[in-house]
Design a protein around this motif. Structure first.
Motif, PDB file in Angstrom:
ATOM      1  N   GLY A   1      12.939 -38.875 -53.376  1.00 13.13           N
ATOM      2  CA  GLY A   1      13.857 -39.784 -53.507  1.00 13.13           C
ATOM      3  C   GLY A   1      14.885 -39.609 -54.490  1.00 13.13           C
ATOM      4  N   MET A   2      15.286 -40.896 -55.114  1.00  9.20           N
ATOM      5  CA  MET A   2      16.322 -40.764 -56.096  1.00  9.20           C
ATOM      6  C   MET A   2      15.745 -40.306 -57.319  1.00  9.20           C
ATOM      7  SD  MET A   2      18.095 -44.194 -57.638  1.00  9.20           S
ATOM      8  CE  MET A   2      17.955 -45.073 -55.911  1.00  9.20           C
ATOM      9  N   GLY A   3      14.474 -40.229 -57.802  1.00  8.06           N
ATOM     10  CA  GLY A   3      14.180 -39.411 -59.213  1.00  8.06           C
ATOM     11  C   GLY A   3      14.369 -37.935 -59.001  1.00  8.06           C
ATOM     12  N   VAL A   4      14.215 -37.365 -57.866  1.00  6.95           N
ATOM     13  CA  VAL A   4      14.588 -35.706 -57.844  1.00  6.95           C
ATOM     14  C   VAL A   4      16.142 -35.583 -58.033  1.00  6.95           C
ATOM     15  CG1 VAL A   4      14.647 -33.679 -56.295  1.00  6.95           C
ATOM     16  CG2 VAL A   4      12.807 -35.475 -56.254  1.00  6.95           C
ATOM     17  N   ASN A   5      16.890 -36.399 -57.519  1.00  8.51           N
ATOM     18  CA  ASN A   5      18.499 -36.227 -57.543  1.00  8.51           C
ATOM     19  C   ASN A   5      18.871 -36.651 -59.050  1.00  8.51           C
ATOM     20  OD1 ASN A   5      18.716 -35.591 -54.844  1.00  8.51           O
ATOM     21  ND2 ASN A   5      19.021 -37.773 -54.195  1.00  8.51           N
ATOM     22  N   LEU A   6      18.412 -37.623 -59.670  1.00  6.26           N
ATOM     23  CA  LEU A   6      18.606 -37.935 -61.155  1.00  6.26           C
ATOM     24  C   LEU A   6      18.093 -36.947 -62.014  1.00  6.26           C
ATOM     25  CD1 LEU A   6      17.848 -41.771 -61.127  1.00  6.26           C
ATOM     26  CD2 LEU A   6      20.129 -40.572 -61.429  1.00  6.26           C
ATOM     27  N   ALA A   7      16.888 -36.215 -61.723  1.00  3.39           N
ATOM     28  CA  ALA A   7      16.326 -35.289 -62.479  1.00  3.39           C
ATOM     29  C   ALA A   7      17.271 -34.032 -62.431  1.00  3.39           C
ATOM     30  CB  ALA A   7      14.921 -34.752 -62.207  1.00  3.39           C
ATOM     31  N   PHE A   8      17.714 -33.468 -61.394  1.00  4.38           N
ATOM     32  CA  PHE A   8      18.625 -32.709 -60.901  1.00  4.38           C
ATOM     33  C   PHE A   8      20.139 -32.853 -61.716  1.00  4.38           C
ATOM     34  CE2 PHE A   8      21.815 -30.187 -58.539  1.00  4.38           C
ATOM     35  CZ  PHE A   8      21.197 -28.911 -58.607  1.00  4.38           C
ATOM     36  N   GLY A   9      20.393 -34.223 -61.331  1.00  7.51           N
ATOM     37  CA  GLY A   9      21.761 -34.606 -62.026  1.00  7.51           C
ATOM     38  C   GLY A   9      21.742 -34.312 -63.453  1.00  7.51           C
ATOM     39  N   ILE A  10      20.725 -34.861 -64.288  1.00  7.52           N
ATOM     40  CA  ILE A  10      20.481 -34.992 -65.714  1.00  7.52           C
ATOM     41  C   ILE A  10      20.463 -33.149 -65.963  1.00  7.52           C
ATOM     42  CG2 ILE A  10      19.098 -35.335 -67.513  1.00  7.52           C
ATOM     43  CD1 ILE A  10      18.288 -38.014 -66.053  1.00  7.52           C
ATOM     44  N   GLY A  11      19.690 -32.456 -65.530  1.00 13.20           N
ATOM     45  CA  GLY A  11      19.886 -30.870 -65.599  1.00 13.20           C
ATOM     46  C   GLY A  11      21.279 -30.447 -65.751  1.00 13.20           C
ATOM     47  N   ILE A  12      21.992 -30.926 -64.500  1.00 12.97           N
ATOM     48  CA  ILE A  12      23.390 -30.326 -64.649  1.00 12.97           C
ATOM     49  C   ILE A  12      24.183 -30.761 -65.776  1.00 12.97           C
ATOM     50  CG2 ILE A  12      25.505 -30.236 -63.214  1.00 12.97           C
ATOM     51  CD1 ILE A  12      23.853 -30.159 -60.612  1.00 12.97           C
ATOM     52  N   ALA A  13      24.111 -32.099 -66.064  1.00  8.32           N
ATOM     53  CA  ALA A  13      24.954 -32.765 -67.134  1.00  8.32           C
ATOM     54  C   ALA A  13      24.385 -32.020 -68.492  1.00  8.32           C
ATOM     55  CB  ALA A  13      24.452 -34.319 -67.190  1.00  8.32           C
ATOM     56  N   MET A  14      23.191 -31.825 -68.968  1.00  6.88           N
ATOM     57  CA  MET A  14      22.899 -31.157 -69.959  1.00  6.88           C
ATOM     58  C   MET A  14      23.314 -29.711 -70.175  1.00  6.88           C
ATOM     59  SD  MET A  14      21.200 -32.973 -71.888  1.00  6.88           S
ATOM     60  CE  MET A  14      22.304 -34.201 -70.973  1.00  6.88           C
ATOM     61  N   ILE A  15      23.564 -28.835 -68.710  1.00  9.41           N
ATOM     62  CA  ILE A  15      23.987 -27.738 -68.623  1.00  9.41           C
ATOM     63  C   ILE A  15      25.634 -27.721 -69.019  1.00  9.41           C
ATOM     64  CG2 ILE A  15      24.517 -25.766 -67.484  1.00  9.41           C
ATOM     65  CD1 ILE A  15      21.986 -26.168 -66.225  1.00  9.41           C
ATOM     66  N   TYR A  16      26.040 -28.754 -68.751  1.00  6.24           N
ATOM     67  CA  TYR A  16      27.667 -28.899 -68.933  1.00  6.24           C
ATOM     68  C   TYR A  16      27.995 -29.281 -70.172  1.00  6.24           C
ATOM     69  CZ  TYR A  16      32.404 -30.802 -68.499  1.00  6.24           C
ATOM     70  OH  TYR A  16      33.567 -30.997 -68.372  1.00  6.24           O
ATOM     71  N   VAL A  17      27.164 -30.068 -70.999  1.00  8.28           N
ATOM     72  CA  VAL A  17      27.200 -30.367 -72.321  1.00  8.28           C
ATOM     73  C   VAL A  17      27.071 -29.065 -73.097  1.00  8.28           C
ATOM     74  CG1 VAL A  17      26.361 -31.692 -74.339  1.00  8.28           C
ATOM     75  CG2 VAL A  17      26.678 -32.731 -72.107  1.00  8.28           C
ATOM     76  N   PHE A  18      26.214 -28.443 -72.832  1.00 10.23           N
ATOM     77  CA  PHE A  18      25.850 -27.136 -73.489  1.00 10.23           C
ATOM     78  C   PHE A  18      27.099 -26.087 -73.397  1.00 10.23           C
ATOM     79  CE2 PHE A  18      24.135 -22.695 -73.441  1.00 10.23           C
ATOM     80  CZ  PHE A  18      23.525 -22.725 -74.676  1.00 10.23           C
ATOM     81  N   PHE A  19      27.540 -25.917 -72.390  1.00 18.34           N
ATOM     82  CA  PHE A  19      28.561 -25.025 -72.332  1.00 18.34           C
ATOM     83  C   PHE A  19      30.019 -25.608 -72.974  1.00 18.34           C
ATOM     84  CE2 PHE A  19      26.426 -22.813 -68.964  1.00 18.34           C
ATOM     85  CZ  PHE A  19      27.195 -21.550 -68.441  1.00 18.34           C
ATOM     86  N   ASP A  20      30.255 -26.819 -72.821  1.00 13.24           N
ATOM     87  CA  ASP A  20      31.274 -27.438 -73.426  1.00 13.24           C
ATOM     88  C   ASP A  20      31.124 -27.276 -75.104  1.00 13.24           C
ATOM     89  OD1 ASP A  20      33.628 -29.296 -73.415  1.00 13.24           O
ATOM     90  OD2 ASP A  20      32.426 -30.643 -74.513  1.00 13.24           O
ATOM     91  N   LYS A  21      30.053 -27.436 -75.494  1.00 12.00           N
ATOM     92  CA  LYS A  21      29.714 -27.568 -77.059  1.00 12.00           C
ATOM     93  C   LYS A  21      29.912 -26.043 -77.795  1.00 12.00           C
ATOM     94  CE  LYS A  21      29.473 -31.835 -77.666  1.00 12.00           C
ATOM     95  NZ  LYS A  21      30.570 -32.676 -78.371  1.00 12.00           N
ATOM     96  N   VAL A  22      29.091 -25.162 -76.811  1.00 17.36           N
ATOM     97  CA  VAL A  22      28.954 -23.819 -77.262  1.00 17.36           C
ATOM     98  C   VAL A  22      30.413 -23.373 -77.462  1.00 17.36           C
ATOM     99  CG1 VAL A  22      28.335 -21.481 -76.834  1.00 17.36           C
ATOM    100  CG2 VAL A  22      26.744 -23.467 -76.900  1.00 17.36           C
ATOM    101  N   PHE A  23      31.118 -23.135 -76.278  1.00 15.87           N
ATOM    102  CA  PHE A  23      32.617 -22.659 -76.270  1.00 15.87           C
ATOM    103  C   PHE A  23      33.535 -23.598 -77.254  1.00 15.87           C
ATOM    104  CE2 PHE A  23      30.687 -20.771 -72.500  1.00 15.87           C
ATOM    105  CZ  PHE A  23      31.136 -19.441 -72.351  1.00 15.87           C
ATOM    106  N   GLY A  24      33.368 -24.384 -77.182  1.00 11.83           N
ATOM    107  CA  GLY A  24      34.357 -25.310 -78.327  1.00 11.83           C
ATOM    108  C   GLY A  24      33.806 -24.781 -79.719  1.00 11.83           C
ATOM    109  N   VAL A  25      32.844 -24.616 -79.983  1.00  8.28           N
ATOM    110  CA  VAL A  25      32.649 -24.251 -81.352  1.00  8.28           C
ATOM    111  C   VAL A  25      32.971 -22.595 -81.470  1.00  8.28           C
ATOM    112  CG1 VAL A  25      30.854 -23.462 -82.922  1.00  8.28           C
ATOM    113  CG2 VAL A  25      30.513 -25.614 -81.736  1.00  8.28           C
TER     114      VAL A  25
END
Length: 358
Positions: free
Chosen positions: A301-325
Protein backbone atom coordinates in the motif's frame (compact mmCIF):
# COMPACT_ATOMS: atom_id res chain seq x y z
CA UNK A 1 -9.52 14.21 -20.86
CA UNK A 2 -9.70 17.81 -19.67
CA UNK A 3 -11.79 16.67 -16.71
CA UNK A 4 -9.13 14.14 -15.72
CA UNK A 5 -6.35 16.71 -16.22
CA UNK A 6 -8.10 19.19 -13.99
CA UNK A 7 -8.80 16.49 -11.40
CA UNK A 8 -5.10 15.51 -11.14
CA UNK A 9 -3.88 19.11 -11.25
CA UNK A 10 -6.17 20.11 -8.37
CA UNK A 11 -4.97 17.15 -6.31
CA UNK A 12 -1.34 18.00 -7.15
CA UNK A 13 -1.54 21.63 -6.01
CA UNK A 14 -3.95 21.06 -3.11
CA UNK A 15 -1.90 18.24 -1.56
CA UNK A 16 1.31 20.26 -1.90
CA UNK A 17 -0.25 23.28 -0.18
CA UNK A 18 -1.69 21.08 2.57
CA UNK A 19 1.72 19.52 3.12
CA UNK A 20 3.26 22.97 3.53
CA UNK A 21 0.46 24.18 5.81
CA UNK A 22 0.84 21.03 7.90
CA UNK A 23 4.58 21.25 8.47
CA UNK A 24 4.99 25.03 8.80
CA UNK A 25 3.01 25.33 12.08
CA UNK A 26 4.92 22.34 13.44
CA UNK A 27 8.23 24.02 12.55
CA UNK A 28 7.14 27.32 14.13
CA UNK A 29 5.96 25.55 17.31
CA UNK A 30 9.21 23.62 17.71
CA UNK A 31 11.32 26.73 17.05
CA UNK A 32 9.25 28.87 19.42
CA UNK A 33 9.51 26.27 22.18
CA UNK A 34 13.28 26.31 21.77
CA UNK A 35 13.72 30.10 21.53
CA UNK A 36 10.97 31.40 23.86
CA UNK A 37 13.36 31.87 26.82
CA UNK A 38 15.70 34.13 24.86
CA UNK A 39 12.81 36.05 23.30
CA UNK A 40 11.33 36.77 26.76
CA UNK A 41 14.75 37.50 28.25
CA UNK A 42 15.49 40.13 25.59
CA UNK A 43 11.93 41.55 25.77
CA UNK A 44 11.56 41.38 22.01
CA UNK A 45 8.52 43.37 20.74
CA UNK A 46 5.65 41.25 19.43
CA UNK A 47 5.84 42.91 16.00
CA UNK A 48 9.47 41.81 15.58
CA UNK A 49 8.65 38.27 16.73
CA UNK A 50 5.77 38.08 14.23
CA UNK A 51 8.04 39.36 11.43
CA UNK A 52 10.70 36.84 12.44
CA UNK A 53 8.31 33.91 12.12
CA UNK A 54 7.03 35.21 8.79
CA UNK A 55 10.66 35.29 7.59
CA UNK A 56 11.20 31.88 9.22
CA UNK A 57 8.26 30.45 7.25
CA UNK A 58 9.46 31.80 3.89
CA UNK A 59 13.09 30.85 4.58
CA UNK A 60 12.38 27.21 5.38
CA UNK A 61 9.61 26.84 2.82
CA UNK A 62 12.14 27.80 0.15
CA UNK A 63 14.70 25.43 1.64
CA UNK A 64 12.48 22.36 1.94
CA UNK A 65 9.64 22.77 -0.55
CA UNK A 66 11.07 20.31 -3.18
CA UNK A 67 10.97 17.55 -0.56
CA UNK A 68 7.46 18.53 0.54
CA UNK A 69 6.39 18.48 -3.10
CA UNK A 70 8.00 15.07 -3.64
CA UNK A 71 6.25 13.52 -0.64
CA UNK A 72 2.90 15.14 -1.48
CA UNK A 73 2.99 13.76 -5.05
CA UNK A 74 3.80 10.28 -3.74
CA UNK A 75 0.99 10.60 -1.20
CA UNK A 76 -1.87 11.51 -3.52
CA UNK A 77 -0.67 9.39 -6.47
CA UNK A 78 -0.46 6.36 -4.16
CA UNK A 79 -4.06 7.03 -3.13
CA UNK A 80 -5.05 7.14 -6.81
CA UNK A 81 -3.27 3.83 -7.38
CA UNK A 82 -4.80 2.15 -4.32
CA UNK A 83 -8.27 3.23 -5.46
CA UNK A 84 -7.45 1.74 -8.92
CA UNK A 85 -8.01 5.18 -10.47
CA UNK A 86 -4.66 5.05 -12.28
CA UNK A 87 -5.60 1.70 -13.80
CA UNK A 88 -8.90 3.16 -14.94
CA UNK A 89 -7.14 6.10 -16.61
CA UNK A 90 -4.66 3.88 -18.44
CA UNK A 91 -7.29 1.28 -19.37
CA UNK A 92 -9.30 3.96 -21.15
CA UNK A 93 -6.54 4.19 -23.75
CA UNK A 94 -4.53 6.97 -22.15
CA UNK A 95 -0.76 6.57 -22.47
CA UNK A 96 1.44 6.98 -19.43
CA UNK A 97 3.03 10.08 -21.02
CA UNK A 98 -0.44 11.59 -21.45
CA UNK A 99 -1.28 10.65 -17.85
CA UNK A 100 1.87 12.52 -16.77
CA UNK A 101 0.87 15.77 -18.55
CA UNK A 102 -1.15 17.39 -15.71
CA UNK A 103 1.68 16.57 -13.31
CA UNK A 104 4.10 18.46 -15.53
CA UNK A 105 1.72 21.39 -15.78
CA UNK A 106 1.46 21.46 -12.00
CA UNK A 107 5.25 21.23 -11.75
CA UNK A 108 5.51 24.25 -14.06
CA UNK A 109 3.27 26.29 -11.76
CA UNK A 110 5.27 25.25 -8.68
CA UNK A 111 8.60 25.88 -10.47
CA UNK A 112 7.46 29.40 -11.42
CA UNK A 113 6.54 29.98 -7.77
CA UNK A 114 9.97 28.62 -6.77
CA UNK A 115 11.72 31.11 -9.07
CA UNK A 116 9.83 34.06 -7.58
CA UNK A 117 10.43 32.74 -4.07
CA UNK A 118 14.15 32.09 -4.58
CA UNK A 119 14.93 35.24 -6.55
CA UNK A 120 13.04 37.85 -4.51
CA UNK A 121 11.11 36.69 -1.43
CA UNK A 122 13.56 34.25 0.18
CA UNK A 123 16.58 36.65 0.13
CA UNK A 124 14.64 39.31 2.03
CA UNK A 125 13.32 36.71 4.47
CA UNK A 126 16.81 35.27 4.94
CA UNK A 127 18.15 38.70 5.87
CA UNK A 128 15.43 39.26 8.47
CA UNK A 129 15.77 35.72 9.83
CA UNK A 130 19.56 35.94 10.27
CA UNK A 131 19.52 39.48 11.67
CA UNK A 132 16.91 38.56 14.29
CA UNK A 133 18.96 35.49 15.23
CA UNK A 134 22.14 37.60 15.56
CA UNK A 135 20.43 40.33 17.59
CA UNK A 136 18.34 38.27 20.00
CA UNK A 137 19.02 34.54 19.84
CA UNK A 138 22.78 34.06 19.72
CA UNK A 139 24.66 33.81 22.98
CA UNK A 140 27.42 36.18 21.93
CA UNK A 141 25.07 38.75 20.39
CA UNK A 142 26.78 41.56 22.32
CA UNK A 143 30.12 40.69 20.78
CA UNK A 144 29.35 39.95 17.18
CA UNK A 145 32.79 40.25 15.62
CA UNK A 146 34.71 39.17 12.57
CA UNK A 147 38.38 38.30 12.82
CA UNK A 148 41.44 38.48 10.56
CA UNK A 149 39.78 40.26 7.65
CA UNK A 150 42.17 40.32 4.70
CA UNK A 151 40.66 41.57 1.44
CA UNK A 152 41.68 43.03 -1.88
CA UNK A 153 39.22 45.91 -2.36
CA UNK A 154 40.31 46.92 -5.87
CA UNK A 155 43.14 46.36 -8.33
CA UNK A 156 45.61 48.40 -6.27
CA UNK A 157 44.63 48.18 -2.60
CA UNK A 158 44.54 45.53 0.11
CA UNK A 159 43.13 46.00 3.62
CA UNK A 160 43.62 44.05 6.83
CA UNK A 161 41.82 44.31 10.20
CA UNK A 162 42.59 41.95 13.09
CA UNK A 163 38.99 42.15 14.36
CA UNK A 164 35.89 44.25 13.71
CA UNK A 165 32.85 44.66 15.97
CA UNK A 166 29.60 44.96 13.99
CA UNK A 167 27.72 46.60 16.87
CA UNK A 168 30.14 49.43 17.63
CA UNK A 169 31.49 49.53 14.04
CA UNK A 170 34.98 49.58 15.45
CA UNK A 171 38.05 47.56 14.48
CA UNK A 172 41.61 47.09 15.67
CA UNK A 173 45.00 46.94 13.93
CA UNK A 174 43.90 48.35 10.58
CA UNK A 175 46.25 48.31 7.59
CA UNK A 176 45.81 49.53 4.01
CA UNK A 177 48.48 48.87 1.38
CA UNK A 178 48.38 50.69 -1.96
CA UNK A 179 50.29 49.21 -4.91
CA UNK A 180 51.17 50.63 -8.29
CA UNK A 181 52.52 48.31 -10.97
CA UNK A 182 53.04 45.61 -8.31
CA UNK A 183 55.16 47.93 -6.16
CA UNK A 184 54.11 49.20 -2.76
CA UNK A 185 53.49 52.97 -3.07
CA UNK A 186 52.23 53.75 0.44
CA UNK A 187 50.91 52.05 3.54
CA UNK A 188 48.43 53.26 6.18
CA UNK A 189 48.38 51.84 9.72
CA UNK A 190 46.03 52.63 12.60
CA UNK A 191 45.53 51.17 16.03
CA UNK A 192 41.76 51.43 15.69
CA UNK A 193 39.29 52.27 12.93
CA UNK A 194 35.69 53.38 13.51
CA UNK A 195 32.96 53.93 10.92
CA UNK A 196 30.83 57.06 11.22
CA UNK A 197 27.36 56.51 9.72
CA UNK A 198 26.44 60.21 9.64
CA UNK A 199 28.93 61.18 6.93
CA UNK A 200 30.27 57.74 5.86
CA UNK A 201 33.80 58.59 7.04
CA UNK A 202 36.30 56.55 9.02
CA UNK A 203 38.03 57.76 12.16
CA UNK A 204 41.57 56.42 12.62
CA UNK A 205 43.37 56.47 15.98
CA UNK A 206 47.19 56.47 16.10
CA UNK A 207 47.34 57.00 12.36
CA UNK A 208 50.58 56.39 10.41
CA UNK A 209 51.15 56.96 6.70
CA UNK A 210 54.37 55.63 5.15
CA UNK A 211 55.11 56.69 1.56
CA UNK A 212 57.76 54.58 -0.11
CA UNK A 213 60.42 56.72 -1.79
CA UNK A 214 63.36 55.97 -4.04
CA UNK A 215 65.85 56.33 -1.16
CA UNK A 216 63.95 57.42 1.91
CA UNK A 217 60.42 56.87 3.13
CA UNK A 218 58.14 59.72 4.16
CA UNK A 219 56.34 59.02 7.44
CA UNK A 220 53.32 61.05 8.57
CA UNK A 221 51.80 60.39 11.98
CA UNK A 222 48.70 61.73 13.69
CA UNK A 223 46.86 60.97 16.89
CA UNK A 224 43.53 61.09 15.06
CA UNK A 225 42.50 61.36 11.43
CA UNK A 226 39.08 61.41 9.77
CA UNK A 227 39.15 60.25 6.17
CA UNK A 228 37.28 58.54 3.34
CA UNK A 229 38.18 55.14 1.90
CA UNK A 230 37.26 53.40 -1.33
CA UNK A 231 35.60 50.44 0.39
CA UNK A 232 32.26 49.74 2.05
CA UNK A 233 31.53 48.85 5.64
CA UNK A 234 30.46 45.41 4.41
CA UNK A 235 34.06 44.78 3.38
CA UNK A 236 35.00 44.89 7.07
CA UNK A 237 32.05 42.78 8.19
CA UNK A 238 31.79 39.85 5.76
CA UNK A 239 29.17 37.35 6.90
CA UNK A 240 28.71 33.81 5.65
CA UNK A 241 25.04 34.27 4.79
CA UNK A 242 25.46 37.51 2.80
CA UNK A 243 24.75 35.75 -0.53
CA UNK A 244 21.45 34.39 0.78
CA UNK A 245 20.18 37.92 1.50
CA UNK A 246 20.69 39.33 -2.02
CA UNK A 247 18.27 39.23 -4.93
CA UNK A 248 19.56 37.45 -8.03
CA UNK A 249 20.68 40.62 -9.86
CA UNK A 250 22.36 41.99 -6.73
CA UNK A 251 24.00 38.63 -6.09
CA UNK A 252 25.41 38.51 -9.63
CA UNK A 253 26.88 42.00 -9.22
CA UNK A 254 28.22 41.07 -5.78
CA UNK A 255 29.98 37.97 -7.15
CA UNK A 256 31.60 39.98 -9.96
CA UNK A 257 32.83 42.48 -7.40
CA UNK A 258 34.20 39.74 -5.12
CA UNK A 259 35.93 37.98 -8.03
CA UNK A 260 37.77 41.19 -8.91
CA UNK A 261 38.93 41.39 -5.29
CA UNK A 262 40.15 37.81 -5.19
CA UNK A 263 37.73 36.76 -2.45
CA UNK A 264 38.18 33.25 -1.08
CA UNK A 265 34.40 32.82 -0.65
CA UNK A 266 33.46 32.84 -4.34
CA UNK A 267 32.56 29.14 -4.27
CA UNK A 268 30.12 29.72 -1.40
CA UNK A 269 28.45 32.61 -3.23
CA UNK A 270 28.21 30.76 -6.54
CA UNK A 271 26.59 27.74 -4.88
CA UNK A 272 23.79 30.03 -3.68
CA UNK A 273 23.51 31.61 -7.13
CA UNK A 274 23.26 28.32 -9.05
CA UNK A 275 20.82 26.80 -6.58
CA UNK A 276 18.29 29.47 -7.43
CA UNK A 277 18.02 27.88 -10.89
CA UNK A 278 18.63 24.23 -9.98
CA UNK A 279 15.83 24.19 -7.40
CA UNK A 280 13.02 24.86 -9.92
CA UNK A 281 14.48 22.20 -12.25
CA UNK A 282 14.44 19.68 -9.39
CA UNK A 283 10.65 20.17 -9.17
CA UNK A 284 10.20 18.43 -12.54
CA UNK A 285 12.70 15.67 -11.77
CA UNK A 286 11.24 14.84 -8.36
CA UNK A 287 7.69 14.95 -9.77
CA UNK A 288 8.55 12.38 -12.45
CA UNK A 289 10.26 10.11 -9.91
CA UNK A 290 7.31 10.38 -7.50
CA UNK A 291 4.74 9.53 -10.20
CA UNK A 292 6.79 6.66 -11.59
CA UNK A 293 7.26 5.16 -8.12
CA UNK A 294 3.74 5.59 -6.74
CA UNK A 295 1.52 4.99 -9.79
CA UNK A 296 1.63 1.23 -9.27
CA UNK A 297 -0.68 -0.49 -6.82
CA UNK A 298 1.54 -2.38 -4.37
CA UNK A 299 0.80 -5.04 -1.82
CA UNK A 300 2.20 -2.92 1.02
CA UNK A 301 0.00 0.00 0.00
CA UNK A 302 0.85 3.65 0.49
CA UNK A 303 3.35 2.92 3.29
CA UNK A 304 5.78 1.21 0.90
CA UNK A 305 5.68 4.13 -1.52
CA UNK A 306 6.18 6.68 1.27
CA UNK A 307 9.09 4.71 2.72
CA UNK A 308 10.72 4.53 -0.72
CA UNK A 309 10.05 8.23 -1.27
CA UNK A 310 11.55 9.26 2.07
CA UNK A 311 14.63 7.15 1.26
CA UNK A 312 15.10 8.90 -2.09
CA UNK A 313 14.54 12.29 -0.45
CA UNK A 314 17.25 11.61 2.15
CA UNK A 315 19.70 10.54 -0.57
CA UNK A 316 18.89 13.71 -2.53
CA UNK A 317 19.53 15.90 0.53
CA UNK A 318 22.77 14.00 1.22
CA UNK A 319 24.07 14.61 -2.31
CA UNK A 320 23.00 18.25 -2.20
CA UNK A 321 24.69 18.97 1.14
CA UNK A 322 27.90 17.01 0.54
CA UNK A 323 28.63 18.52 -2.88
CA UNK A 324 27.60 21.98 -1.65
CA UNK A 325 30.13 21.80 1.20
CA UNK A 326 32.81 20.54 -1.19
CA UNK A 327 32.31 23.58 -3.42
CA UNK A 328 32.33 25.97 -0.46
CA UNK A 329 35.41 24.54 1.22
CA UNK A 330 37.58 23.55 -1.76
CA UNK A 331 38.24 24.23 -5.44
CA UNK A 332 35.48 21.83 -6.51
CA UNK A 333 33.49 23.55 -9.33
CA UNK A 334 30.27 25.08 -7.90
CA UNK A 335 28.39 24.35 -11.15
CA UNK A 336 29.12 20.63 -10.82
CA UNK A 337 28.32 20.62 -7.10
CA UNK A 338 24.90 22.21 -7.60
CA UNK A 339 23.80 20.42 -10.76
CA UNK A 340 25.23 16.94 -10.07
CA UNK A 341 22.31 15.83 -7.81
CA UNK A 342 19.84 16.91 -10.51
CA UNK A 343 21.89 15.07 -13.15
CA UNK A 344 21.97 11.82 -11.14
CA UNK A 345 18.30 11.99 -10.19
CA UNK A 346 17.41 13.02 -13.73
CA UNK A 347 18.88 9.74 -14.99
CA UNK A 348 16.99 7.91 -12.24
CA UNK A 349 13.78 9.67 -13.32
CA UNK A 350 14.26 8.56 -16.94
CA UNK A 351 14.91 4.97 -15.84
CA UNK A 352 11.89 4.81 -13.52
CA UNK A 353 9.66 6.49 -16.13
CA UNK A 354 10.72 3.94 -18.75
CA UNK A 355 9.87 1.04 -16.42
CA UNK A 356 6.58 2.67 -15.41
CA UNK A 357 5.54 2.93 -19.08
CA UNK A 358 6.21 -0.78 -19.50
Amino acid sequence: MKILDWYILKRYLFTFLMMLLLFIPIGITVNLAEKIDKILENEVPFVEVAQYYLDFTIYFANLLFPLFLFLSVIWFTSKLANNTEVIAFLSSGVSFSRFLRPYMFGATIVAAFAIVLGMFLAPKASKGFNEFSANYLKRNKKKVQTYDIYRQINDNEIIYVSNFDMKSKKGNNFTLEHFKENKLEYKIDAQTIRYNEEDSTYKLINYTLRRIGERDDLIIQSRRKDTLFDFDLEDLTPVEYIAETLSYSDLSSFIEKEESRGSSNIGRYQVVQYKRWSLPVSVFILTIIAVAVSSKKRRGGMGVNLAFGIGIAMIYVFFDKVFGVMAEQSDFPPEVAVWFPNFVFGILAIYLLYNAKR
